[in-house]
Write a protein that holds these residues in place. Sequence first.
Motif, PDB file in Angstrom:
ATOM      1  N   LEU A 307     -75.648 -85.853  71.214  1.00  0.00           N
ATOM      2  CA  LEU A 307     -74.320 -86.159  70.487  1.00  0.00           C
ATOM      3  C   LEU A 307     -74.530 -86.970  69.264  1.00  0.00           C
ATOM      4  O   LEU A 307     -73.611 -87.038  68.329  1.00  0.00           O
ATOM      5  N   MET A 375     -65.542 -77.208  71.784  1.00  0.00           N
ATOM      6  CA  MET A 375     -66.127 -78.509  71.010  1.00  0.00           C
ATOM      7  C   MET A 375     -67.675 -77.852  70.866  1.00  0.00           C
ATOM      8  O   MET A 375     -68.198 -77.019  71.147  1.00  0.00           O
ATOM      9  N   ASN A 379     -72.122 -81.675  72.595  1.00  0.00           N
ATOM     10  CA  ASN A 379     -71.086 -82.426  73.088  1.00  0.00           C
ATOM     11  C   ASN A 379     -70.766 -82.249  74.666  1.00  0.00           C
ATOM     12  O   ASN A 379     -70.921 -83.056  75.202  1.00  0.00           O
ATOM     13  N   TYR A 383     -71.403 -84.906  77.519  1.00  0.00           N
ATOM     14  CA  TYR A 383     -70.221 -85.558  78.438  1.00  0.00           C
ATOM     15  C   TYR A 383     -70.445 -85.247  79.980  1.00  0.00           C
ATOM     16  O   TYR A 383     -70.228 -86.134  80.637  1.00  0.00           O
TER      17      TYR A 383
END
Length: 411
Positions: A307, A375, A379, A383
Amino acid sequence: MWLKETSAPERKTLTAAFAGYGVDAFDYMIYTFLIPTLITAWGMSKVEAGYIATGALITSAIGGWAAGVLADRYGRVRILQLTVLWFAAFTFISGFTQNYEQLFFTRAMQGLGFGGEWSVGSVLVAEMIQARHRGKATGLVQSSWAVGWAIAAMAYWGVYALVEPDLAWRILFWLGVLPAFLIVYIRRNIDEPEVFKASQAHQAATGQTSHFLEIFAPRLLPTTLRASLLSTGMMGAYYAVTTWLPTYLKTERHLSVLGTSSYLLVLILGSFCGYLTSAWLSDKLGRRLGFIIFATCAGTLVVAYTLIPITDGMMLVLGFPLGFFLSGIFSGMGAYLSELFPSSVRGSGQGFCYNFGRAVGAICPVLVGYLSTSMPLGNAIGYLAAGGYLLVVLSALTLPETQGRALDAHN
């Protein structure tokens, strides 16, 4: 070194389990390297590629519990041989597939043996090794995953350097038949653990019988549920990262095949060291604390790796600690799950909890595929992994500590 304190039968069992889980890793991880080629060759979407990975993980969960149940009934050694033969055969057959649907089927069938091998092998080792070394022994076996992963990475690089991609991916699947020769070693060198023999003799003498569904009886259900959640967190995070990391490095970091292999080899080296360190810590500090430490560190590193904008050089540096904590967290699981359940349902309990986590965690590769349509892929990986490690910490805090617990026919 602690291995010097083990007997010849113990070392032979460790050798067989180490080799079995290592080739298990090769057969599973080789697919993750082939995703970009198959997407190009067959026009598969990332979601379909994720479905293949998830399908194999779901069937591995079924196979893992089923093998544990059969091992409680027919013996650890006999079922271990069956699982090795099964996953080797279907990995080989995968090399002949012609489309997405066929590969989905063969990988799903391969998963049955893939899941079963770990369940039976870990119970076998846990019951053979003395309590004070059990964590180190099961962790040593777990470390063979990194060895199998490394061999898969090197085989991928070597075969693709020599053969066109359209044939290279098939050759890599065909190599998966080689583990079948391990059965010969197992048959000649491994005997059933004494604790299993004693449990069988006790049941025969007393007329008592056990049923695999006893793990859902009131006295064991709370343990079964919490241990299953612990496994779910580990598996979900791990599969989210390892299934998609090669694709992430190639498509979003734009690394060459050689570059991708270099990154992954650093990650794999960290994994191997993490397995052995975590195994030692599980015997030294306890199972639960080891899980919490490794989950916290792994979650932090996954976020940094996927990230935070960092250079390729920094990614290479972070690869070692990422692999260290990402994989090392599993070292205590074989010992811990064996210690949580009595001998009569040990295979069933361990097989269910570990593979329930595998089945639910198997959703993560598909979720990453779906999320990556809206996305960045990095990412999506980050997550899902962070959520998984939070679940590990919360579950570990509610479970009992079993460090040093002796296993006998009644325990």
